[in-house]
Scaffold this motif. Structure first.
Motif, short mmCIF file in Angstrom:
data_model
loop_
_atom_site.label_atom_id
_atom_site.label_comp_id
_atom_site.label_asym_id
_atom_site.label_seq_id
_atom_site.Cartn_x
_atom_site.Cartn_y
_atom_site.Cartn_z
N UNK A 17 27.05 18.35 48.28
CA UNK A 17 26.67 19.76 48.46
C UNK A 17 25.76 19.94 49.67
N UNK A 18 26.05 21.01 50.41
CA UNK A 18 25.28 21.35 51.62
C UNK A 18 24.43 22.58 51.32
N UNK A 19 23.10 22.48 51.48
CA UNK A 19 22.25 23.64 51.18
C UNK A 19 22.30 24.66 52.32
N UNK A 20 22.16 25.95 51.98
CA UNK A 20 22.13 26.95 53.04
C UNK A 20 20.97 27.93 52.94
N UNK A 21 20.23 27.94 51.82
CA UNK A 21 18.98 28.72 51.78
C UNK A 21 18.18 28.28 50.56
N UNK A 22 16.92 28.71 50.51
CA UNK A 22 16.11 28.38 49.34
C UNK A 22 14.95 29.37 49.19
N UNK A 23 14.44 29.43 47.99
CA UNK A 23 13.21 30.16 47.69
C UNK A 23 12.69 29.60 46.37
N UNK A 24 11.56 30.11 45.91
CA UNK A 24 11.04 29.72 44.60
C UNK A 24 11.14 30.92 43.66
N UNK A 25 11.41 30.66 42.40
CA UNK A 25 11.42 31.74 41.42
C UNK A 25 9.98 32.23 41.21
N UNK A 26 9.84 33.53 41.03
CA UNK A 26 8.51 34.11 40.82
C UNK A 26 8.67 35.49 40.19
N UNK A 27 7.59 35.97 39.59
CA UNK A 27 7.57 37.33 39.04
C UNK A 27 6.99 38.29 40.08
N UNK A 28 7.74 39.37 40.33
CA UNK A 28 7.26 40.42 41.24
C UNK A 28 6.35 41.38 40.49
N UNK A 29 5.37 41.90 41.23
CA UNK A 29 4.55 42.99 40.68
C UNK A 29 4.31 43.99 41.80
N UNK A 30 3.98 45.23 41.42
CA UNK A 30 3.69 46.29 42.39
C UNK A 30 2.17 46.47 42.40
N UNK A 31 1.55 46.25 43.56
CA UNK A 31 0.07 46.28 43.63
C UNK A 31 -0.49 47.67 43.30
N UNK A 32 0.33 48.73 43.40
CA UNK A 32 -0.14 50.06 43.00
C UNK A 32 -0.35 50.14 41.50
N UNK A 33 0.51 49.46 40.74
CA UNK A 33 0.45 49.52 39.27
C UNK A 33 -0.28 48.32 38.67
N UNK A 34 -0.22 47.18 39.35
CA UNK A 34 -0.83 45.95 38.84
C UNK A 34 -1.51 45.26 40.02
N UNK A 35 -2.76 45.71 40.34
CA UNK A 35 -3.45 45.15 41.51
C UNK A 35 -3.69 43.64 41.39
N UNK A 36 -4.03 43.18 40.17
CA UNK A 36 -4.28 41.75 39.97
C UNK A 36 -3.26 41.21 38.97
N UNK A 37 -2.31 40.41 39.45
CA UNK A 37 -1.27 39.90 38.54
C UNK A 37 -1.78 38.68 37.77
N UNK A 38 -1.10 38.31 36.68
CA UNK A 38 -1.44 37.05 36.01
C UNK A 38 -1.20 35.88 36.96
N UNK A 39 -1.97 34.82 36.81
CA UNK A 39 -1.85 33.67 37.71
C UNK A 39 -1.25 32.45 37.01
N UNK A 40 -0.66 32.66 35.83
CA UNK A 40 0.02 31.58 35.09
C UNK A 40 0.83 32.21 33.97
#
Length: 337
Positions: free
Chosen positions: A126-149
């Motif tokens: 297999x040949x890789x062509x892109x990557x990223x890490x899974x994560x939870x998105x938040x909107x800083x207007x609604x959730x200024x400080x997200x959980x850190x775990x």
């Protein structure tokens, strides 16, 4: 009568011209690539990659889209030796082991020592062509400080809702499953049980849950650390961010492989070499919203440059994923349903 003969000879000439035109078209080899619909869409990487490769290959590239990369693998498995696909593009490392075990894939034979990934790349098929890490998105207007775990997320009030994807149909859903398993091991069912009251819904595909988040129905959504780049680049919106977890994050590395049954082995190999080259890779970030697998230097769009990235990348051995993912999916569903 002579008119008839004349007409027939003209008709014959036209007909022959048509036949030779068809023959010419058929002489041009066609490279058929099974992929997921986002990749093959008008705004996806498929369009510029097709144009870039066709400019030099004396061939035509034909993308055939399924609703997910898991769907492309299932289709190729069903079709077996008779599949028209030369390449499967868009599998990821979480299902690469299962794909490898089908015996459908050929070795790519490429030197990929120039690639830049969270871990060195040594895969023969297999040949890789892109990557990223899974994560939870938040909107800083609604959730200024997200959980850190995960544990901080579980500790939030049950009014906080997350949207996630089904691990049986969506690669991010499977990614979340592996992330929890890599971070917590035997404690995974406990984490799932803790998340249960927070889960607004488990959607079949990523796009459904991301829409719920953008519409304000969900406070957080499972996506990628690179997702904010889209909002920065296309909308000049800096409010959507990825919450970084102290446990570390699980990566998604998307890959492509050549099918053994393909009668276009050399052309398929050329395409994968192009896909992993700086020329091919320049099209990936702002169409697929993932990191390229080569260092593009100042050609990488600035929307990606300032994105915070995990300090720790979690991994699981491929054999362990292949052997256990079905049981882990059952374990998760039992905990959240």
């Amino acid at each position: 009568m002579t008119h008839m003969v004349k007409f027939s000879s003209i008709a014959l000439a036209v007909l022959l011209a048509g036949v030779s035109g068809m023959a010419l078209a058929q002489d041009k080899p066609v490279l058929t690539i099974y992929t997921y619909d986002g990749f093959a869409s008008d705004w996806g990487p498929g369009v510029p990659l097709k144009a870039g490769f066709e400019a030099n290959c004396e061939c035509s590239v034909n993308f055939i889209a399924a609703d997910s990369s898991i769907g492309t693998l299932r289709r190729a498995q069903l079709e077996g030796e008779s599949t028209e696909a030369d390449i499967l593009l868009g599998l990821d490392t979480a299902i690469a082991g299962e794909a490898r075990a089908t015996g459908l894939f050929a070795d790519h034979g490429l030197d990929l020592s120039h690639l830049v990934l969270p871990e060195p790349w040594t895969d023969a098929q297999f040949v890789p062509f892109d990557y990223s890490h899974f994560a939870f998105m938040h909107d800083t207007d609604n959730m200024p400080v997200p959980p850190a775990s995960f544990e901080e997320l579980i500790a939030l009030p049950d009014s906080v809702k997350i949207a996630i994807q089904d691990p049986r149909s969506a690669t991010p859903g499977l990614g979340l499953l592996l992330w929890v398993k890599a971070a917590y091991g035997e404690r995974a069912p406990e984490i799932w049980a803790g998340l249960k009251p927070k889960i607004l819904t488990i959607t079949r595909e990523w796009s459904e849950s991301y829409s719920l988040f953008l519409e304000g129905e969900a406070d957080m959504v499972l996506s990628y650390t690179t997702s904010p780049a889209y909002h920065i680049h296309d909308e000049d919106d800096h409010t959507i961010k990825a919450a970084l977890f102290t446990e570390g994050h699980f990566p998604q590395i998307e890959v492509a492989g050549i099918l053994k049954s393909s009668d276009q082995q050399e052309l398929a190999r050329d395409f994968l070499a192009f896909l992993a080259s700086p020329e091919g890779q320049q099209h990936i970030p702002t169409t697929n919203w993932m990191f390229p697998v080569v260092d593009l230097g100042d050609k990488l769009d600035p929307a990606f440059a300032g994105l915070p990235q995990p300090e720790k990348t979690l991994t699981l051995p491929e054999e362990e994923i292949t052997a256990n993912s079905a049981a882990w999916i059952d374990e998760m569903l039992a905990a959240v349903q």
